[in-house]
Design an enzyme around this catalytic site. Structure first.
Site, mmCIF file in Angstrom:
data_model
loop_
_atom_site.group_PDB
_atom_site.id
_atom_site.type_symbol
_atom_site.label_atom_id
_atom_site.label_comp_id
_atom_site.label_asym_id
_atom_site.label_seq_id
_atom_site.Cartn_x
_atom_site.Cartn_y
_atom_site.Cartn_z
ATOM 1 N N GLU A 69 0.820 -1.213 0.000
ATOM 2 C CA GLU A 69 0.000 0.000 0.000
ATOM 3 C C GLU A 69 0.852 1.260 0.000
ATOM 4 O OE1 GLU A 69 -2.466 -3.347 1.031
ATOM 5 O OE2 GLU A 69 -0.571 -2.651 1.905
ATOM 6 N N HIS A 138 -10.122 -6.632 8.916
ATOM 7 C CA HIS A 138 -10.806 -6.426 7.640
ATOM 8 C C HIS A 138 -12.219 -5.873 7.836
ATOM 9 C CE1 HIS A 138 -7.707 -9.428 6.815
ATOM 10 N NE2 HIS A 138 -7.736 -9.053 5.545
#
Length: 331
Positions: A69, A138
């Protein structure tokens, strides 16, 4: 502020997933400098939002990235500074912890540090929220973290029409935008007007008019609030507002509503402490205190990671009964 009403003119019925995809497709057709970056982006990424766009636009404009990321965001900052308009898909919002330095110190500060000479027109997309049993890493809702950072605009749509209009406006923005998508409502359907229609950043929508209680609700909890409004109709008339943009926040629309109803409930699927709820309530107390007939109420997540076990997840995550209880408290 927009007063929502039925779509007039031509409209298509589509899901939020389809609305975001269609908005991206239209912007890529309109502007050859718009590019998509992400993990498995060529296959539509984790939730298939961008499915089919690689087939249409090819390798040059729809690019797979390494599982990093920080690299994704860093590359996008450089690309945006040199004239491209990258749209980066970060998958689960919890992963912004990996690239938070890039977001806070590069995305948010580059334009300021270069005296406005270098624009950073990029969009960072991330899914957030629970209900799918995806466990703590998540299932978070972290949009308050980014809303706190100067230099970045933050949006979190709740309807297909807002999703399409906001993604188009975000791509066109010369400021960086963080675009949060609640994964639990990707399949929600609604009317979306055809044509080149955008939704201005920083403009809330009054989706249901009422005189008794103002309910400001984001993402999944917007639908829960609308269900409560239906259930209480005739007993209490709720005015339901979708803020759509978290920063800049359309406080004027909220204050106007509270001036009419005298009561406020804020529902947002983020931890309660120091959250979006608190920001909305602070704005109302600062600028509309004497309109209030009862203490404002918050609906959100307890200050805990979201559990994996379904029963525990359901206990932690707010839903329609929590919104209804908050409404009864202010009444």
């Amino acid at each position: 502020m927009v007063q929502a009403d039925a779509c007039d003119g031509d409209a298509d019925r589509m899901t939020i997933r389809e609305a975001i995809r269609e908005g991206l497709r239209e912007e890529m057709q309109r502007d050859e400098y718009v590019m998509l970056y992400g993990q498995d982006e060529r296959d539509g990424e984790s939730f298939e939002v961008t499915a089919g766009l690689h087939d249409e636009f090819g390798d040059r404009r729809v690019r797979n990235t390494p599982i990093s990321e920080a690299a994704q965001v860093g590359a996008a900052v450089g690309a945006a500074a040199t004239g491209l308009r990258p749209v980066v898909e970060l998958s689960f919002s919890d992963f912004i912890g990996v690239c938070f330095d890039q977001i806070m110190n590069q995305v948010g500060k580059t334009r300021y540090m270069f005296g406005g000479e270098s624009e950073v027109p990029l969009v960072l997309r991330a899914t957030e929220g629970g209900t799918l049993g995806a466990a703590a890493q998540h299932s978070g809702t972290v949009h308050t973290l980014v809303s706190h950072l100067p230099g970045i605009k933050v949006v979190a749509p709740a309807t297909p029409a807002a999703s399409k209009g906001l993604i188009k406006e975000s791509v066109r923005s010369d400021d960086p935008v963080m675009f949060f998508e609640n994964k639990a409502i990707y399949g929600e359907r609604g009317e979306v007007r055809t044509g080149d229609r955008t939704v201005p950043l920083g403009e809330a929508s009054v989706e249901r008019a009422g005189d008794d209680v103002t309910v400001v609700a984001t993402q999944r909890l917007f639908g829960e609030a609308m269900a409560v409004a239906d259930d209480l109709a005739g007993t209490a008339e709720l005015e339901v507002i979708d803020p759509r943009s978290l920063y800049p926040l359309d406080a004027e629309t909220i204050l106007d509503s509270v001036a009419k109803t005298g009561r406020l409930v804020v529902a947002d699927e983020s931890p309660m402490s120091y959250g979006f709820h608190a920001e909305v309530m602070a704005r109302v107390i600062e600028d509309g205190f004497f309109s209030l007939d009862a203490p404002p109420q918050r609906v959100g997540v307890a200050d805990t990671p979201v559990p994996f076990a379904p029963d525990l997840e359901a206990e932690v995550l707010p839903s329609a009964p929590d919104v209804e209880r908050a409404v009864h408290r202010v009444l």
